[in-house]
Write a protein that holds these residues in place. Structure first.
Motif, PDB file in Angstrom:
ATOM      1  N   VAL A  18      36.648  36.569  33.083  1.00  0.00           N
ATOM      2  CA  VAL A  18      36.104  37.607  32.361  1.00  0.00           C
ATOM      3  C   VAL A  18      34.688  37.874  32.694  1.00  0.00           C
ATOM      4  O   VAL A  18      33.885  38.607  32.052  1.00  0.00           O
ATOM      5  N   HIS A  61      36.707  44.060  27.900  1.00  0.00           N
ATOM      6  CA  HIS A  61      37.870  42.996  28.575  1.00  0.00           C
ATOM      7  C   HIS A  61      38.932  42.877  27.702  1.00  0.00           C
ATOM      8  O   HIS A  61      39.847  42.298  27.869  1.00  0.00           O
ATOM      9  N   THR A 108      42.122  33.855  32.201  1.00  0.00           N
ATOM     10  CA  THR A 108      41.701  35.169  32.525  1.00  0.00           C
ATOM     11  C   THR A 108      40.346  35.130  32.941  1.00  0.00           C
ATOM     12  O   THR A 108      39.464  34.686  32.155  1.00  0.00           O
ATOM     13  N   ASN A 136      36.544  31.987  32.838  1.00  0.00           N
ATOM     14  CA  ASN A 136      37.540  32.357  32.259  1.00  0.00           C
ATOM     15  C   ASN A 136      37.570  32.566  30.766  1.00  0.00           C
ATOM     16  O   ASN A 136      36.466  32.280  30.282  1.00  0.00           O
ATOM     17  N   THR A 137      38.678  32.879  30.066  1.00  0.00           N
ATOM     18  CA  THR A 137      38.431  33.321  28.772  1.00  0.00           C
ATOM     19  C   THR A 137      38.240  32.228  27.994  1.00  0.00           C
ATOM     20  O   THR A 137      37.504  32.126  26.971  1.00  0.00           O
ATOM     21  N   LEU A 177      44.056  36.940  25.160  1.00  0.00           N
ATOM     22  CA  LEU A 177      44.111  36.965  26.642  1.00  0.00           C
ATOM     23  C   LEU A 177      44.441  35.452  27.251  1.00  0.00           C
ATOM     24  O   LEU A 177      44.098  34.389  26.396  1.00  0.00           O
ATOM     25  N   GLY A 205      40.925  40.654  22.913  1.00  0.00           N
ATOM     26  CA  GLY A 205      40.420  39.789  23.929  1.00  0.00           C
ATOM     27  C   GLY A 205      40.742  38.279  23.379  1.00  0.00           C
ATOM     28  O   GLY A 205      40.977  37.716  24.355  1.00  0.00           O
ATOM     29  N   TRP A 206      41.048  37.978  22.081  1.00  0.00           N
ATOM     30  CA  TRP A 206      41.255  36.870  21.526  1.00  0.00           C
ATOM     31  C   TRP A 206      42.658  36.319  22.137  1.00  0.00           C
ATOM     32  O   TRP A 206      43.144  35.251  22.105  1.00  0.00           O
TER      33      TRP A 206
END
Length: 252
Positions: A183, A142, A181, A2-3, A177, A174-175
Motif C-alpha cells: 500500500v 487503498h 498487500t 504492506n498492510t 485487506l 482498508g482494514w
C-alpha cells in the motif's frame, strides 16, 4: 509497505487535537456512501461540533447498490431511506441536516475523472468555502472499493485546484485487506482521541438500519455490515492519514 506494517504504524501515529488537523477552522467530510461518515469520521464530526466548528458532509453516491434485488425498496425508495438514515445518524453527532449534501452519483459507478468527477470536486470546494474548512476528510485511496477510490480521486481533483487545501484519508474497507498487500509508504498523519464520543458514534452507526439490521429482509444478496467490521471503528481513536496533491499539481 504492506498492510500489516502500515496499520501497525498508523496505530502509533501521534495523538493530536482537532485544531492541529484543521487549523482552528471548519471540517468537510466526504463519504462515498451513506454510513462511511459515521464509521470513519463519527468521532471527528462530534468533536468538531463540540468545539463549535462548522462541519459539512458530502455523500458522493446514492447508496442504491446495497440492496439491488429488493422489491420492497426499489432504487428511489432505497435512496430516500439511506438519505434519511444519514440525517438521523449525523444528528447523533451534532450535525444539522441542512449541512449534508447528497451528490447522488450511481453507487458502484462513481467516476474518478471526467466531467462528473470534476463537478463533484466543485461541489466539495463549495462546501469548503461554505464552512471555511481547514481540511477535507475522505476515504483512503487503498480501500478495496471502487467508490472509495473514486472519492479519494475526486478530492485529489479538488486539491489540484487548491494545492494549499489540507486533506486526510480515513480507512474503512482498508482494514479488510490481506496483510501482505502493498500500500505504499508509511503513513503520516494523526490519531484523534474520540473516546468522549464513542457512544454517540455507536448510535450514528446504528442509525443506518438498512446496513446494520434486517430492515430490508427481502433481498438475500443484500449488504449488511458485520459486527466484526463495525468493531474496527468502536475504539477511542480515529486515524487520519495526510494526503498531498500529486507532484504535477503542487505549486513550485
Amino acid at each position: 509497505m504492506n498492510t500489516e506494517g502500515f496499520f501497525a504504524a498508523a496505530r502509533q501515529l501521534p495523538v493530536a487535537p482537532l485544531d492541529t488537523l484543521v487549523n482552528g477552522k471548519g471540517v468537510v467530510v466526504v463519504a462515498p456512501h451513506p454510513d462511511d461518515e459515521s464509521l470513519g469520521c463519527g468521532g471527528l464530526i462530534a468533536e468538531a461540533r463540540r468545539l463549535g466548528r462548522a462541519v459539512r458532509l458530502v455523500v458522493v453516491t446514492d447508496g442504491c447498490g446495497s440492496h439491488t434485488h429488493s422489491a420492497l425498496y426499489p432504487p428511489e425508495r432505497l435512496r430516500s431511506l439511506r438519505e434519511d438514515e444519514t440525517r438521523a445518524a449525523v444528528a447523533e453527532l451534532g450535525l444539522a441536516p441542512e449541512h449534508v449534501r447528497f451528490l447522488r452519483l450511481p453507487d458502484a459507478h462513481a467516476p474518478s475523472s471526467g466531467s462528473e468527477a470534476e463537478a463533484a470536486a466543485t461541489a466539495i470546494l463549495e462546501e469548503v468555502d461554505a464552512c471555511d474548512a481547514g481540511a477535507v476528510f475522505v476515504t483512503w485511496g487503498h480501500d478495496p472499493h471502487c467508490d472509495h477510490q473514486a472519492s479519494a480521486a475526486i478530492v485529489g481533483l479538488a486539491q489540484a485546484r487548491r494545492p494549499d487545501l489540507r486533506a486526510f484519508a480515513y480507512p474503512v474497507w482498508g482494514w479488510t485487506l490481506p496483510p501482505d498487500t502493498e500500500v505504499g509508504p508509511a503513513p503520516e498523519g494523526y490519531r484523534l482521541d474520540v473516546s468522549a464520543h464513542v457512544a454517540a458514534k455507536g448510535r450514528a452507526v446504528a442509525a443506518h438500519r438498512s446496513q446494520t439490521t434486517d430492515l430490508i429482509h427481502d433481498d438475500p444478496t443484500g449488504f449488511r455490515l458485520a459486527p466484526e467490521m463495525i468493531a474496527h471503528f468502536e475504539g477511542p481513536y480515529e486515524i487520519f492519514i495526510r494526503l498531498t496533491p500529486a507532484p504535477e499539481t503542487a505549486r513550485p
